[in-house]
Design a protein around this motif. Structure first.
Motif, PDB file in Angstrom:
ATOM      1  N   VAL A  37       0.873  -1.170   0.000  1.00 19.91           N
ATOM      2  CA  VAL A  37       0.000   0.000   0.000  1.00 19.91           C
ATOM      3  C   VAL A  37       0.913   1.224   0.000  1.00 19.91           C
ATOM      4  N   THR A  38       0.491   2.277  -0.681  1.00 20.21           N
ATOM      5  CA  THR A  38       1.314   3.479  -0.757  1.00 20.21           C
ATOM      6  C   THR A  38       0.852   4.499   0.283  1.00 20.21           C
ATOM      7  N   ALA A  39       1.720   5.461   0.541  1.00 22.39           N
ATOM      8  CA  ALA A  39       1.370   6.540   1.466  1.00 22.39           C
ATOM      9  C   ALA A  39       0.175   7.322   0.929  1.00 22.39           C
ATOM     10  N   LYS A  40       0.088   7.484  -0.392  1.00 26.78           N
ATOM     11  CA  LYS A  40      -1.048   8.202  -0.988  1.00 26.78           C
ATOM     12  C   LYS A  40      -2.349   7.430  -0.756  1.00 26.78           C
ATOM     13  N   GLY A  59       2.758  13.911  17.153  1.00 23.53           N
ATOM     14  CA  GLY A  59       3.921  14.770  17.001  1.00 23.53           C
ATOM     15  C   GLY A  59       4.686  14.506  15.721  1.00 23.53           C
ATOM     16  N   LYS A  60       3.988  14.131  14.661  1.00 24.59           N
ATOM     17  CA  LYS A  60       4.623  13.818  13.379  1.00 24.59           C
ATOM     18  C   LYS A  60       3.989  14.671  12.281  1.00 24.59           C
ATOM     19  N   GLU A  61       4.653  14.690  11.139  1.00 28.76           N
ATOM     20  CA  GLU A  61       4.086  15.315   9.947  1.00 28.76           C
ATOM     21  C   GLU A  61       3.153  14.298   9.284  1.00 28.76           C
ATOM     22  N   GLU A  67       3.671   7.466   5.413  1.00 31.39           N
ATOM     23  CA  GLU A  67       4.755   6.569   4.989  1.00 31.39           C
ATOM     24  C   GLU A  67       4.952   5.435   6.000  1.00 31.39           C
ATOM     25  N   GLN A  68       4.948   5.778   7.279  1.00 32.88           N
ATOM     26  CA  GLN A  68       5.136   4.760   8.317  1.00 32.88           C
ATOM     27  C   GLN A  68       3.979   3.763   8.330  1.00 32.88           C
ATOM     28  N   LEU A  69       2.760   4.258   8.169  1.00 34.26           N
ATOM     29  CA  LEU A  69       1.605   3.358   8.121  1.00 34.26           C
ATOM     30  C   LEU A  69       1.678   2.448   6.896  1.00 34.26           C
ATOM     31  N   ALA A  70       2.042   3.009   5.748  1.00 38.51           N
ATOM     32  CA  ALA A  70       2.154   2.203   4.527  1.00 38.51           C
ATOM     33  C   ALA A  70       3.205   1.114   4.682  1.00 38.51           C
ATOM     34  N   GLU A  71       4.261   1.426   5.401  1.00 38.13           N
ATOM     35  CA  GLU A  71       5.341   0.457   5.604  1.00 38.13           C
ATOM     36  C   GLU A  71       4.969  -0.617   6.622  1.00 38.13           C
ATOM     37  N   ARG A  72       4.303  -0.229   7.715  1.00 39.13           N
ATOM     38  CA  ARG A  72       4.103  -1.145   8.847  1.00 39.13           C
ATOM     39  C   ARG A  72       2.720  -1.766   8.949  1.00 39.13           C
TER      40      ARG A  72
END
Length: 128
Positions: A37-40, A59-61, A67-72
């Motif tokens: 899945v992509t960040a978009k 506390g994140k952008e 990106e972190q969600l798409a990766e994990r």
């Protein structure tokens, strides 16, 4: 004078929830390879405003969080849905109308049904 604390990132993030509707989720829950899945796609599924709210609470952008969600996320969902059903490791009948089962994991669903009965259909033979 009493002192109050504002909720920290962990406190606020714990209250946020969202329902993700992505076609890839089925592959994450099933056995086999996980579809990526992509960040978009994460951003589109959650919505920019909701993603920004999550990111702010952590506390994140928003782009970094997507990106972190798409990766994990695929692996996290995969781990939450084991490929094999929970097996009954112990079975006992302490009374005629009681069945006790112990499982090696927490089952998602338990189906209880009446025992099957043998029924035969047919016509008498011509010899009879």
């Amino acid at each position: 004078m009493s002192e109050t604390q504002s909720p920290g990132p962990d406190d606020e993030a714990a209250t946020l929830s969202v329902r993700l509707e992505l076609s890839q989720v089925a592959s994450w829950k099933a056995a086999g390879a996980n579809e990526t899945v992509t960040a978009k796609e994460i951003t589109d599924a959650i919505g920019e405003a909701e993603l920004a709210r999550f990111a702010d609470a952590l506390g994140k952008e928003p782009a970094e969080l997507a990106e972190q969600l798409a990766e994990r996320l695929p692996q996290a969902v995969d781990n939450a849905f084991p490929a094999e059903p929970a097996a009954a490791t112990s079975r006992a009948h302490p009374a005629p109308d009681v069945l006790l089962l112990l499982f090696d994991d927490v089952p998602d669903t338990i189906v209880i049904r009446e025992p099957g009965e043998g029924i035969q259909f047919g016509l008498p033979s011509a010899d009879a």
